[in-house]
Design a protein around this motif. Structure first.
Motif, PDB file in Angstrom:
ATOM      1  N   LYS A  77       0.795  -1.199   0.001  1.00 26.03           N
ATOM      2  CA  LYS A  77      -0.002  -0.144  -0.161  1.00 26.03           C
ATOM      3  C   LYS A  77       0.845   1.192  -0.005  1.00 26.03           C
ATOM      4  O   LYS A  77       0.148   2.339  -0.205  1.00 26.03           O
ATOM      5  CB  LYS A  77      -0.915  -0.042   0.974  1.00 26.03           C
ATOM      6  CG  LYS A  77      -1.987  -1.212   1.303  1.00 26.03           C
ATOM      7  CD  LYS A  77      -2.779  -1.255   2.172  1.00 26.03           C
ATOM      8  CE  LYS A  77      -3.775  -2.164   2.374  1.00 26.03           C
ATOM      9  NZ  LYS A  77      -4.610  -2.543   1.453  1.00 26.03           N
ATOM     10  N   GLU A  78       2.128   1.223   0.421  1.00 25.04           N
ATOM     11  CA  GLU A  78       2.955   2.289   0.472  1.00 25.04           C
ATOM     12  C   GLU A  78       3.839   2.882  -0.731  1.00 25.04           C
ATOM     13  O   GLU A  78       4.387   3.812  -0.954  1.00 25.04           O
ATOM     14  CB  GLU A  78       4.028   1.897   1.675  1.00 25.04           C
ATOM     15  CG  GLU A  78       3.379   1.840   2.898  1.00 25.04           C
ATOM     16  CD  GLU A  78       2.374   2.907   3.448  1.00 25.04           C
ATOM     17  OE1 GLU A  78       2.882   4.159   3.521  1.00 25.04           O
ATOM     18  OE2 GLU A  78       1.329   2.575   4.060  1.00 25.04           O
ATOM     19  N   THR A  79       3.731   1.661  -1.889  1.00 21.12           N
ATOM     20  CA  THR A  79       4.578   2.033  -2.863  1.00 21.12           C
ATOM     21  C   THR A  79       3.545   1.717  -4.114  1.00 21.12           C
ATOM     22  O   THR A  79       2.771   0.921  -4.079  1.00 21.12           O
ATOM     23  CB  THR A  79       5.945   1.303  -2.873  1.00 21.12           C
ATOM     24  OG1 THR A  79       6.479   1.650  -4.293  1.00 21.12           O
ATOM     25  CG2 THR A  79       5.820  -0.230  -2.642  1.00 21.12           C
ATOM     26  N   ASP A  80       4.119   2.158  -5.253  1.00 21.71           N
ATOM     27  CA  ASP A  80       3.620   1.892  -6.503  1.00 21.71           C
ATOM     28  C   ASP A  80       4.424   0.817  -7.250  1.00 21.71           C
ATOM     29  O   ASP A  80       4.207   0.588  -8.293  1.00 21.71           O
ATOM     30  CB  ASP A  80       3.297   2.827  -7.502  1.00 21.71           C
ATOM     31  CG  ASP A  80       4.247   3.623  -7.736  1.00 21.71           C
ATOM     32  OD1 ASP A  80       5.439   3.470  -7.393  1.00 21.71           O
ATOM     33  OD2 ASP A  80       4.288   4.520  -8.820  1.00 21.71           O
ATOM     34  N   LYS A  81       5.498   0.373  -6.695  1.00 21.56           N
ATOM     35  CA  LYS A  81       6.337  -0.726  -7.359  1.00 21.56           C
ATOM     36  C   LYS A  81       6.072  -2.048  -7.021  1.00 21.56           C
ATOM     37  O   LYS A  81       5.357  -2.429  -5.978  1.00 21.56           O
ATOM     38  CB  LYS A  81       7.773  -0.376  -6.833  1.00 21.56           C
ATOM     39  CG  LYS A  81       8.282   0.944  -6.899  1.00 21.56           C
ATOM     40  CD  LYS A  81       8.471   1.351  -8.275  1.00 21.56           C
ATOM     41  CE  LYS A  81       8.957   2.677  -8.409  1.00 21.56           C
ATOM     42  NZ  LYS A  81       9.115   3.209  -9.655  1.00 21.56           N
ATOM     43  N   LEU A  82       6.032  -2.979  -8.173  1.00 19.95           N
ATOM     44  CA  LEU A  82       5.450  -4.310  -8.173  1.00 19.95           C
ATOM     45  C   LEU A  82       6.396  -5.471  -8.225  1.00 19.95           C
ATOM     46  O   LEU A  82       6.062  -6.651  -8.334  1.00 19.95           O
ATOM     47  CB  LEU A  82       4.426  -4.283  -8.949  1.00 19.95           C
ATOM     48  CG  LEU A  82       3.044  -3.522  -8.969  1.00 19.95           C
ATOM     49  CD1 LEU A  82       2.073  -3.627  -9.999  1.00 19.95           C
ATOM     50  CD2 LEU A  82       2.257  -3.829  -7.517  1.00 19.95           C
ATOM     51  N   GLY A  83       7.553  -5.204  -8.591  1.00 20.02           N
ATOM     52  CA  GLY A  83       8.674  -6.125  -8.818  1.00 20.02           C
ATOM     53  C   GLY A  83       9.052  -5.929 -10.229  1.00 20.02           C
ATOM     54  O   GLY A  83       8.832  -4.875 -10.917  1.00 20.02           O
ATOM     55  N   ASN A  84       9.919  -6.810 -10.752  1.00 17.84           N
ATOM     56  CA  ASN A  84      10.487  -6.950 -11.938  1.00 17.84           C
ATOM     57  C   ASN A  84       9.853  -8.063 -12.839  1.00 17.84           C
ATOM     58  O   ASN A  84      10.214  -9.088 -12.542  1.00 17.84           O
ATOM     59  CB  ASN A  84      11.948  -6.985 -11.955  1.00 17.84           C
ATOM     60  CG  ASN A  84      12.678  -6.426 -13.268  1.00 17.84           C
ATOM     61  OD1 ASN A  84      12.202  -6.630 -14.256  1.00 17.84           O
ATOM     62  ND2 ASN A  84      13.781  -5.738 -13.046  1.00 17.84           N
ATOM     63  N   PHE A  85       9.319  -7.815 -13.841  1.00 18.62           N
ATOM     64  CA  PHE A  85       8.864  -8.888 -14.847  1.00 18.62           C
ATOM     65  C   PHE A  85       9.673  -9.773 -15.482  1.00 18.62           C
ATOM     66  O   PHE A  85       9.565 -11.062 -15.263  1.00 18.62           O
ATOM     67  CB  PHE A  85       7.751  -8.354 -16.093  1.00 18.62           C
ATOM     68  CG  PHE A  85       7.317  -9.300 -17.014  1.00 18.62           C
ATOM     69  CD1 PHE A  85       6.157  -9.856 -16.488  1.00 18.62           C
ATOM     70  CD2 PHE A  85       7.976  -9.619 -18.083  1.00 18.62           C
ATOM     71  CE1 PHE A  85       5.581 -10.985 -17.113  1.00 18.62           C
ATOM     72  CE2 PHE A  85       7.568 -10.662 -18.909  1.00 18.62           C
ATOM     73  CZ  PHE A  85       6.158 -11.354 -18.489  1.00 18.62           C
TER      74      PHE A  85
END
Length: 170
Positions: free
Chosen positions: A162-170
Motif C-alpha cells: 500500500k505504501e508504494t506503486d512498485k510491483l517487482g520486475n517482470f
C-alpha cells in the motif's frame, strides 16, 4: 476400480500432501527475494542472463511498466511461434516433410498457446514438425503458465504493498 488404482491415487495424494508445505515455503522465498538452497547454483546463471539482456535485478516496475513488459514478452513469443509454424517446411527436425502451417491455423495456434488455452484444431503428429512441437508449442506450455504465475504474484503484491506503486520486475 481396482485395488492398484486406489493405491496409486492414495500414493499420489500422499506425495502432494508431503510436498505442499516445503514447496510453498520455497516459492514464498523465491517471490520475496529471500535466500534459497538453490541460490549458489542458480544465481550465477541468473546474473549472466540479466547482464546479457540488460536487466537491472533490483529495479521495480510500476503496474504500467509491468503490463507493457508482459505484453511485449507475450507478443514477441507469439510472433516467434507463428514464424516457426509458417517456416517449418524449411526447418530442421522435420523428417516427415510437413508443409508450412496455414496462416489462419498458425495464428490461432500461436494465440492459443501464448494465452495458455492450448486450443488445437489440428492433429499434432500429422501437422507440426518435431521442431515446431518442441521449440514452439512445448516452450509456450511452460512460458504461458509462468506468465500466469507471475501475474498472480503481481496482483498479490499490488494488494499487499500500500505504501508504494512498485510491483517487482517482470
Amino acid at each position: 476400480m481396482t485395488a492398484n488404482g486406489w493405491f496409486q491415487i492414495g500414493c499420489f495424494l500422499l506425495v502432494i500432501l508431503l510436498v505442499t508445505k516445503p514447496l510453498g515455503v520455497f516459492m514464498t522465498r523465491v517471490f520475496s527475494r529471500e535466500k534459497t538452497f538453490l541460490d549458489p547454483a542458480l544465481q550465477p546463471v541468473e546474473r549472466l542472463i540479466y547482464r546479457l539482456t540488460g536487466i537491472e535485478e533490483q529495479y521495480e516496475m510500476r503496474w504500467t511498466e509491468y503490463a507493457t513488459a508482459m505484453l511485449l514478452f507475450s507478443g514477441v513469443s507469439m510472433a516467434l511461434l507463428y514464424l516457426i509454424e509458417r517456416t517449418q517446411k524449411w526447418s530442421p527436425l522435420n523428417p516427415q516433410q510437413f508443409p508450412n502451417v496455414d496462416p489462419c491455423l498458425a495464428f490461432g495456434t500461436a494465440a492459443s498457446f501464448t494465452t495458455n488455452t492450448n486450443w488445437q484444431a489440428y492433429s499434432g503428429e500429422s501437422t507440426m514438425s518435431y521442431l515446431t512441437q518442441m521449440a514452439g508449442l512445448a516452450y509456450h506450455n511452460f512460458a504461458s503458465a509462468a506468465v500466469g504465475v507471475v501475474l498472480a504474484i503481481v496482483v498479490i503484491r499490488g494488494l499487499a504493498r500500500k505504501e508504494t506503486d512498485k510491483l517487482g520486475n517482470f
